[in-house]
Each structure stands twice: as C-alpha cells, then as structure tokens.
Design a protein around this motif. Structure first.
Motif, PDB file in Angstrom:
ATOM      1  N   LEU A   8       0.858  -1.185   0.000  1.00  0.00           N
ATOM      2  CA  LEU A   8       0.000   0.000   0.000  1.00  0.00           C
ATOM      3  C   LEU A   8       0.891   1.230   0.000  1.00  0.00           C
ATOM      4  O   LEU A   8       1.622   1.480   0.962  1.00  0.00           O
ATOM      5  N   ALA A   9       0.848   1.986  -1.090  1.00  0.00           N
ATOM      6  CA  ALA A   9       1.671   3.186  -1.178  1.00  0.00           C
ATOM      7  C   ALA A   9       1.129   4.265  -0.247  1.00  0.00           C
ATOM      8  O   ALA A   9      -0.074   4.528  -0.219  1.00  0.00           O
ATOM      9  N   VAL A  10       2.015   4.881   0.510  1.00  0.00           N
ATOM     10  CA  VAL A  10       1.630   5.971   1.414  1.00  0.00           C
ATOM     11  C   VAL A  10       2.592   7.135   1.174  1.00  0.00           C
ATOM     12  O   VAL A  10       3.791   6.939   1.025  1.00  0.00           O
ATOM     13  N   TYR A  11       2.030   8.328   1.094  1.00  0.00           N
ATOM     14  CA  TYR A  11       2.823   9.515   0.833  1.00  0.00           C
ATOM     15  C   TYR A  11       2.061  10.702   1.408  1.00  0.00           C
ATOM     16  O   TYR A  11       0.865  10.603   1.732  1.00  0.00           O
ATOM     17  N   PRO A  12       2.706  11.852   1.582  1.00  0.00           N
ATOM     18  CA  PRO A  12       2.001  13.016   2.122  1.00  0.00           C
ATOM     19  C   PRO A  12       0.738  13.326   1.320  1.00  0.00           C
ATOM     20  O   PRO A  12       0.726  13.231   0.099  1.00  0.00           O
ATOM     21  N   THR A  13      -0.322  13.651   2.022  1.00  0.00           N
ATOM     22  CA  THR A  13      -1.665  13.952   1.495  1.00  0.00           C
ATOM     23  C   THR A  13      -2.376  12.714   0.957  1.00  0.00           C
ATOM     24  O   THR A  13      -3.356  12.827   0.226  1.00  0.00           O
ATOM     25  N   PHE A  14      -1.902  11.539   1.338  1.00  0.00           N
ATOM     26  CA  PHE A  14      -2.575  10.267   1.021  1.00  0.00           C
ATOM     27  C   PHE A  14      -4.053  10.362   1.411  1.00  0.00           C
ATOM     28  O   PHE A  14      -4.402  10.796   2.499  1.00  0.00           O
ATOM     29  N   ALA A  15      -4.950   9.954   0.504  1.00  0.00           N
ATOM     30  CA  ALA A  15      -6.396  10.047   0.742  1.00  0.00           C
ATOM     31  C   ALA A  15      -6.866   8.873   1.597  1.00  0.00           C
ATOM     32  O   ALA A  15      -7.079   7.763   1.104  1.00  0.00           O
ATOM     33  N   ASP A  16      -7.060   9.114   2.870  1.00  0.00           N
ATOM     34  CA  ASP A  16      -7.345   8.067   3.853  1.00  0.00           C
ATOM     35  C   ASP A  16      -8.520   7.159   3.487  1.00  0.00           C
ATOM     36  O   ASP A  16      -8.477   5.946   3.722  1.00  0.00           O
ATOM     37  N   ALA A  32      -0.649  -9.862   4.002  1.00  0.00           N
ATOM     38  CA  ALA A  32       0.164  -8.936   4.784  1.00  0.00           C
ATOM     39  C   ALA A  32       0.167  -7.593   4.057  1.00  0.00           C
ATOM     40  O   ALA A  32       0.558  -7.513   2.891  1.00  0.00           O
ATOM     41  N   ILE A  33      -0.312  -6.550   4.737  1.00  0.00           N
ATOM     42  CA  ILE A  33      -0.337  -5.208   4.151  1.00  0.00           C
ATOM     43  C   ILE A  33       0.930  -4.487   4.591  1.00  0.00           C
ATOM     44  O   ILE A  33       1.150  -4.245   5.777  1.00  0.00           O
ATOM     45  N   ARG A  34       1.773  -4.142   3.627  1.00  0.00           N
ATOM     46  CA  ARG A  34       3.018  -3.426   3.925  1.00  0.00           C
ATOM     47  C   ARG A  34       2.940  -2.039   3.295  1.00  0.00           C
ATOM     48  O   ARG A  34       2.651  -1.905   2.100  1.00  0.00           O
ATOM     49  N   THR A  35       3.175  -1.030   4.092  1.00  0.00           N
ATOM     50  CA  THR A  35       3.128   0.341   3.592  1.00  0.00           C
ATOM     51  C   THR A  35       4.474   0.704   2.980  1.00  0.00           C
ATOM     52  O   THR A  35       5.537   0.414   3.539  1.00  0.00           O
ATOM     53  N   VAL A  36       4.415   1.333   1.810  1.00  0.00           N
ATOM     54  CA  VAL A  36       5.636   1.717   1.094  1.00  0.00           C
ATOM     55  C   VAL A  36       5.604   3.218   0.842  1.00  0.00           C
ATOM     56  O   VAL A  36       4.651   3.740   0.265  1.00  0.00           O
ATOM     57  N   GLN A  52       4.076   5.504   9.542  1.00  0.00           N
ATOM     58  CA  GLN A  52       5.484   5.146   9.390  1.00  0.00           C
ATOM     59  C   GLN A  52       5.596   4.063   8.321  1.00  0.00           C
ATOM     60  O   GLN A  52       5.147   2.933   8.535  1.00  0.00           O
ATOM     61  N   PRO A  53       6.137   4.362   7.162  1.00  0.00           N
ATOM     62  CA  PRO A  53       6.238   3.345   6.110  1.00  0.00           C
ATOM     63  C   PRO A  53       7.064   2.142   6.558  1.00  0.00           C
ATOM     64  O   PRO A  53       8.044   2.279   7.291  1.00  0.00           O
ATOM     65  N   THR A  74      -3.036   5.121  -4.017  1.00  0.00           N
ATOM     66  CA  THR A  74      -4.208   5.936  -3.725  1.00  0.00           C
ATOM     67  C   THR A  74      -4.010   7.373  -4.215  1.00  0.00           C
ATOM     68  O   THR A  74      -2.924   7.780  -4.604  1.00  0.00           O
ATOM     69  N   GLY A  75      -5.104   8.115  -4.153  1.00  0.00           N
ATOM     70  CA  GLY A  75      -5.036   9.515  -4.499  1.00  0.00           C
ATOM     71  C   GLY A  75      -4.259  10.310  -3.463  1.00  0.00           C
ATOM     72  O   GLY A  75      -4.067   9.883  -2.327  1.00  0.00           O
ATOM     73  N   ALA A  76      -3.800  11.479  -3.873  1.00  0.00           N
ATOM     74  CA  ALA A  76      -3.101  12.420  -2.999  1.00  0.00           C
ATOM     75  C   ALA A  76      -2.993  13.740  -3.748  1.00  0.00           C
ATOM     76  O   ALA A  76      -2.893  13.752  -4.978  1.00  0.00           O
TER      77      ALA A  76
END
Length: 207
Positions: A8-16, A32-36, A52-53, A74-76
C-alpha cells in the motif's frame, strides 16, 4: 489462508478514505499489508494521520519476490502538484511488467496516465477531462463507470472505494461470483439480504 504481501503506497496527502475497505478485508483473509513510502520517513495523510512506512519505494522489487500480490496506489494532492510521486508510477510500470497487479485510485490514475500506462488499457478515473489534462494518449480507452479492471490493472475514481475493493477482491480471488456480488451489495447498497449470502459462504468455508 494466504501469506502473500500487498503493498500500500503511502505519501504526504494520502487520501485516507480510499482503501479502508480494501486493506481491512485483505488483512482478514491473510494478506500482509506493507506500507511503502517515498522513504522511511513518516508521512501525514490528508486526514492528518501519521504513518510510518514499512519500506521505501526504492527497496520494492516485484520481479524478485514471488510473495508480492499487488501494489495499491491511492489519491493524494501531490499527484497534481509536480513530479514528487512519479517514482510510484514508474514502480507501477515495473509491477505490471513483472505480471503483478496494480490498483490505482483518483490522482494515482493521473500519475499512471503521465507514465503512459493507460494509453492502451481500459481505465477510469474521477472524470475523463481530469485525465485528458495530463496530455496522455489513452482517452479512447476511458470508461465512464465506477471501477475498471483490464488485465493486471485496476482503476477507480475517488468516490468509489467500495467498487475499488470489489475489483481488488475479484482480481486476487478473495471473493468470487455471487459472494463477491453480495459483498458489494452489502457495503455499497446496505442490502441486508447480502449479509446472509456472506455468512453462508463463510460457514461453508468459501471465500
């Protein structure tokens, strides 16, 4: 139960709000969900949640890891504010080239459009005009619907988190056929009759 990984890509302004259904039900079915993230530095979502990625985007290599099942983008707000998230679109190209599915929502679809990944695939987004503004060449393949799966690529607009999850579950085989339809009717339409179908499937050991 599977032990495969979904990134699951996570970055600033990630749309929750866009992936809650998706990740919750995948986790319940053994994924297993791993944030990247762009790096290992914490990021803050659009809703102000600090994440925290688990891993940096540069350390994800789908072609060399048989346990990787999917990349979710996701959107951001950052997708439309420059090239900061371009490495995630390039990573999506790497996933698709390795035969590993990619699922993208909202602004992430614009990132994929700029990367040329929508030129020859059926897809959707927030609106046709939104993607046209990227200058991509895939306008003829745009489909005005809630979510689209074309081969290993899933796309959806920002208001369709349930349809997005439906396509992900169908692609990964988490739910299938009438059970997948029942899941969608329950969470999208609040159709209580669908709950009985899901419980019957669970009792029979059917996913």
């Amino acid at each position: 139960m599977t032990s495969k990984t979904v990134y699951l890509a996570v970055y600033p302004t990630f749309a929750d709000w866009e992936t809650g259904h998706t990740t919750a039900h995948l986790a319940q079915h053994g994924y297993a969900i791993r944030t990247v993230g762009p790096s290992l530095d914490p990021v803050s979502t659009m809703g102000g949640v600090r994440i925290q990625p688990d891993v940096s985007i540069n350390d994800v290599h789908p072609g060399s890891d048989a346990d990787v099942s999917m990349l979710i983008l996701t959107g951001a707000e950052l997708w439309d504010m420059g090239d900061e998230l371009a490495p995630f679109a390039r990573k999506a190209r790497e996933f698709l080239a390795a035969g590993v599915p990619v699922a993208a929502m909202c602004g992430a679809t614009a990132g994929l459009a700029r990367e040329g990944l929508l030129d020859d695939r059926a897809h959707t987004s927030a609106a046709a005009g939104y993607l046209a503004a990227t200058g991509y060449e895939g306008g003829r393949r745009y489909v005005d619907t809630d979510a689209v799966t074309d081969g290993d690529l899933i796309t959806a607009g920002p208001t369709e988190p349930v349809a997005f999850a439906r396509e992900v579950f169908g692609k990964l085989g988490v739910y299938e056929g009438e059970v997948l339809d029942a899941w969608y009717r329950l969470f999208h339409d609040s159709d209580l009759s669908a709950y009985e179908v899901l419980m019957a499937a669970e009792g029979a050991g059917v996913e």
